[in-house]
Design an enzyme around this catalytic site. Structure first.
Site, mmCIF file in Angstrom:
data_model
loop_
_atom_site.group_PDB
_atom_site.id
_atom_site.type_symbol
_atom_site.label_atom_id
_atom_site.label_comp_id
_atom_site.label_asym_id
_atom_site.label_seq_id
_atom_site.Cartn_x
_atom_site.Cartn_y
_atom_site.Cartn_z
ATOM 1 N N CYS A 103 0.897 -8.108 11.537
ATOM 2 C CA CYS A 103 1.225 -8.305 12.958
ATOM 3 C C CYS A 103 0.566 -9.574 13.502
ATOM 4 C CB CYS A 103 0.785 -7.109 13.790
ATOM 5 S SG CYS A 103 1.807 -5.651 13.534
ATOM 6 N N SER A 118 -1.354 -4.113 10.022
ATOM 7 C CA SER A 118 -1.052 -5.072 8.961
ATOM 8 C C SER A 118 0.230 -5.829 9.284
ATOM 9 C CB SER A 118 -0.868 -4.335 7.633
ATOM 10 O OG SER A 118 -2.024 -3.607 7.320
ATOM 11 N N ASP A 138 -9.209 -9.956 8.964
ATOM 12 C CA ASP A 138 -8.716 -8.607 8.657
ATOM 13 C C ASP A 138 -9.720 -7.495 8.952
ATOM 14 O OD1 ASP A 138 -6.612 -6.958 7.657
ATOM 15 O OD2 ASP A 138 -7.664 -6.745 5.748
ATOM 16 N N TYR A 188 -1.580 -3.565 -6.775
ATOM 17 C CA TYR A 188 -1.392 -4.244 -5.493
ATOM 18 C C TYR A 188 -2.694 -4.303 -4.674
ATOM 19 C CZ TYR A 188 -0.344 -5.317 -0.730
ATOM 20 O OH TYR A 188 -0.397 -5.893 0.504
ATOM 21 N N LYS A 234 -9.639 -2.510 1.706
ATOM 22 C CA LYS A 234 -9.353 -1.363 2.575
ATOM 23 C C LYS A 234 -10.156 -0.123 2.169
ATOM 24 C CE LYS A 234 -6.092 -3.801 4.485
ATOM 25 N NZ LYS A 234 -6.189 -4.426 5.781
ATOM 26 N N ARG A 289 1.842 -12.424 -0.801
ATOM 27 C CA ARG A 289 0.509 -12.729 -0.277
ATOM 28 C C ARG A 289 -0.089 -13.958 -0.924
ATOM 29 N NH1 ARG A 289 -1.810 -9.014 3.726
ATOM 30 N NH2 ARG A 289 -0.158 -7.482 3.961
ATOM 31 N N HIS A 341 -10.473 -2.635 11.639
ATOM 32 C CA HIS A 341 -9.371 -3.450 11.107
ATOM 33 C C HIS A 341 -9.099 -4.589 12.106
ATOM 34 C CE1 HIS A 341 -4.976 -3.414 9.404
ATOM 35 N NE2 HIS A 341 -5.736 -4.272 8.760
ATOM 36 N N ARG A 363 0.830 -1.188 0.000
ATOM 37 C CA ARG A 363 0.000 0.000 0.000
ATOM 38 C C ARG A 363 0.873 1.249 0.000
ATOM 39 N NH1 ARG A 363 -1.776 0.487 4.461
ATOM 40 N NH2 ARG A 363 -1.260 -1.485 5.437
HETATM 41 O O1 SAT Z 1 -3.608 -3.473 2.240
HETATM 42 S S1 SAT Z 1 -3.791 -4.905 2.042
HETATM 43 O O2 SAT Z 1 -5.181 -5.228 2.144
HETATM 44 O O3 SAT Z 1 -3.266 -5.281 0.751
HETATM 45 C C1 SAT Z 1 -2.949 -5.769 3.235
HETATM 46 C C2 SAT Z 1 -2.810 -5.028 4.493
HETATM 47 O O4 SAT Z 1 -2.024 -4.085 4.541
HETATM 48 O O5 SAT Z 1 -3.483 -5.362 5.488
HETATM 49 MN MN MN Z 2 -5.130 -5.530 7.049
#
Ligand code: SAT
Ligand code: MN
Length: 589
Positions: free
Chosen positions: A251, A249, A278, A198, A207, A366, A227, A70
């Site tokens: 973690c 993200s 997520d 991405y 997101k 990923r 989140h 990101r």
């Molecule tokens: O931003 S993504 O959804 O690609 C992955 C993340 O940062 O949690």
């Molecule tokens: Mn995330």
């Protein structure tokens, strides 16, 4: 009477007039459509077939090396009034933003197919779910959206019924970081993203919609878009408590959501159920409890570190029908990343693997996989009512100070814990890795409006008739003097969750400290863990001086959201600061 789909068709026509694609494809979400897309991508090089004997239905996508995470500095929240976006967002005036990005979209799909993707975030029949339509010129995005959302005919039918949907326009563009923007127009329920393929920049349901736009909508509609992972913990008596946990993200949200109980717990009959890894949408139910759904239908998980030890459920999920992005491959064409056995021969950029070039798999590589393939996927994840949340957990990567676990004494204190969250940065966003930054509720990159208003919204849930979850803060990442992690993490984290549940059920006393309630001596079950007493003591110590400094920093951080900072939150920070001072004063007296 004009159909509610007219708005959609008008918009699609307008976009087509601007981007000038050769053809338009309305996605129905069918298997046939998916297979045709895969064939197309195998031909044009977007996908590479992996070993179909070991990994049936699995493919590799290599993104442009400058497009692997990101891009927060190119992500904007475009509200009419700049103050509404807050200091936590980059802001651009809506008119200027539209002009800037529309110039990039002008003719950008010439000679290409424009895909129209109707999708639903959340179970298709849930009142908590919300729909959107993403228009994109990337078949890779279509394939990922099919896995990550309820995409196709059923979503289109719901849009026709409801009339409203979030509009998302995406083009891969030239993948030039100089010509890349991710723009959000929350007041128009619109997203425009150009120049990146991405995940978080391009899969607009994730997101952009489910967090940035949804958080904005949630505020006016009285719910929360967070989140957070959602996990169900079933005790040997067959009762299940659902826990929602916010971590930044990369973690460990996916690992916690798919946790495997330590052997003793398994024998005793503990089970773990995965609802989401997520994103969590929560709303108060008639009984005053918070009910949560996972708006997503798949996992877009971090590959490196995913192994038989760390997350066997994830590994089992991705043995088939998975798209891998930016991983390495072995001699027999299996996907590979750091943490797996075997050796890579080709790195994530397609070069012969050479350790001098860095890790074989990109640290933010990923996997995209349907949640249904997860062995611990809960049937409740499809429940239109959502699941009742017993505990909310905040946490981040904190090498020092923050104890393994602490409980907020009430909701206001819990909101302070979430607001004060900090974490070392990771590879999920471009920029330096390992730098401590405040990341309130793990929403720093995702809150679609002013953090001050967001904190006030959180506080507003504490009202007559509410039966709110208990709030906790955890830190799995505490390090000892030797720089090694003190806590084993992964499955052993269940010990901490068990204590939380005991607190929720009123079965553990806990120990009051100025920073919150910690496990009393012996309350964390440590049988079967080879850990010196002193280590556990270190994990649960309260360093008064360190905390005084921390509380001061938290106060300064909160002040950066004035004048919209709720006074109640600053008062709560002062209450904790004073509680920390009191014993010292007493001791000095
Ligand atoms: O931003 S993504 O959804 O690609 C992955 C993340 O940062 O949690
Ligand atoms: Mn995330």
């Amino acid at each position: 009477m004009a159909s509610k789909l007219d708005t959609l068709e008008h918009w699609v026509n307008d976009v087509a007039a601007m981007t000038r694609p050769a053809t338009i494809h309305w996605c129905d979400g069918s298997d046939t459509e998916y297979r045709a897309l895969v064939q197309l991508m195998l031909q044009n090089g977007d996908l590479i077939e992996l070993n179909q004997q070991t990994h049936p239905g699995c493919y590799l996508h290599r993104s442009s090396p400058s497009d692997v995470a990101r891009v927060e500095h190119l992500t904007f929240v475009c509200t009419g009034d700049q103050a509404d976006a807050g200091p936590n967002n980059h802001w651009m005036a809506p008119a200027e933003a539209h002009t800037k990005i529309d110039a990039l979209f002008d003719g950008c799909m010439e000679g290409r197919t424009m895909y129209v993707i109707p999708y639903c975030m959340g179970p298709i029949d849930s009142p908590l779910s919300r729909c959107g339509v993403e228009i994109t010129d990337s078949p890779y995005v279509v394939a990922n959206m099919r896995t990550m959302t309820r995409m196709g005919a059923a979503a289109l039918a719901r849009i026709e019924r409801e009339g409203s949907f979030v509009k998302g326009l995406h083009s891969t563009g030239e993948l030039d970081p100089e010509r890349r923007f991710i723009m959000h127009f929350p007041e128009e329920l619109t997203i425009k993203s150009y120049g990146s393929g991405y995940g978080g920049n391009a899969l607009l349901g994730k997101k952009c919609h489910a967090l940035r736009i949804a958080s904005y909508q949630a505020r006016s509609e009285g719910w929360l878009a967070e989140h957070m992972l959602i996990v169900g913990i079933e005790n040997p008596q067959g009762q299940t408590h659902y826990i929602a946990a916010a971590f930044p993200s990369a973690c460990g949200k996916t690992n916690l959501a798919m946790l495997i109980p330590p052997e003793g717990y398994r024998k005793d009959g503990w089970r773990v159920w995965t609802i989401g890894d997520d994103i969590c949408w929560m709303r108060p139910g008639e009984d005053g409890r918070l009910y949560a759904i996972n708006p997503e239908a798949g996992f877009f998980g971090v590959a490196p570190g995913t192994s038989r030890n760390s997350n066997p459920n994830a590994l089992a999920s991705i043995a088939r029908d998975t798209i891998f992005t930016n991983v390495a491959v072995t001699a027999d064409n299996q996907p590979w990343w750091e943490g797996l056995p075997g050796t890579p021969v080709t790195d994530w950029q397609g070069r012969p693997y050479d350790p001098a070039n860095g890790p074989a798999a990109h640290p933010n590589s990923r996997f995209t996989v349907s949640a249904k393939q997860c062995p611990t996927w809960s049937p409740k994840a499809e429940d239109a009512r959502g699941v009742p949340i017993s505990a909310i957990v905040f946490g981040g990567r904190r090498p020092s100070l923050l104890p393994l676990v602490m409980e907020a004494r009430d909701w206001t204190h819990g909101v302070l814990m979430g607001a004060a969250m900090g974490s070392e940065t990771t590879a999920a966003a471009t920029g330096a890795v390992g730098v401590l930054r405040r990341d309130s509720m793990a929403m720093k990159p995702f809150c679609g409006y002013h953090y001050g208003d967001y904190f006030a919204h959180w506080l507003s849930f504490d009202k007559a008739g509410s039966r709110l979850p208990k709030v906790f803060h955890v830190n799995w990442f505490r390090k000892g003097k030797d720089g090694k992690f003190l806590w084993p993490g992964f499955g052993e984290n269940l010990r901490v969750l068990e204590w939380m549940i005991a607190r929720v059920e009123g079965k553990a006393r806990g120990m009051e400290t100025p920073i919150g309630i910690l496990p009393a001596n012996g309350e964390l079950k440590m049988d079967g863990v080879d850990m010196p007493r002193e280590t556990l003591a270190e994990l649960l110590e309260v360093d008064t001086q360190g905390w005084q400094t921390e509380l001061h920093a938290i106060g300064e951080y909160l002040d950066s959201f004035r004048p919209r900072l709720p006074a109640r939150l600053r008062q709560e920070q002062q209450r904790v600061a004073q509680a920390l001072d009191t014993p010292r004063k007493a001791a000095n007296a």
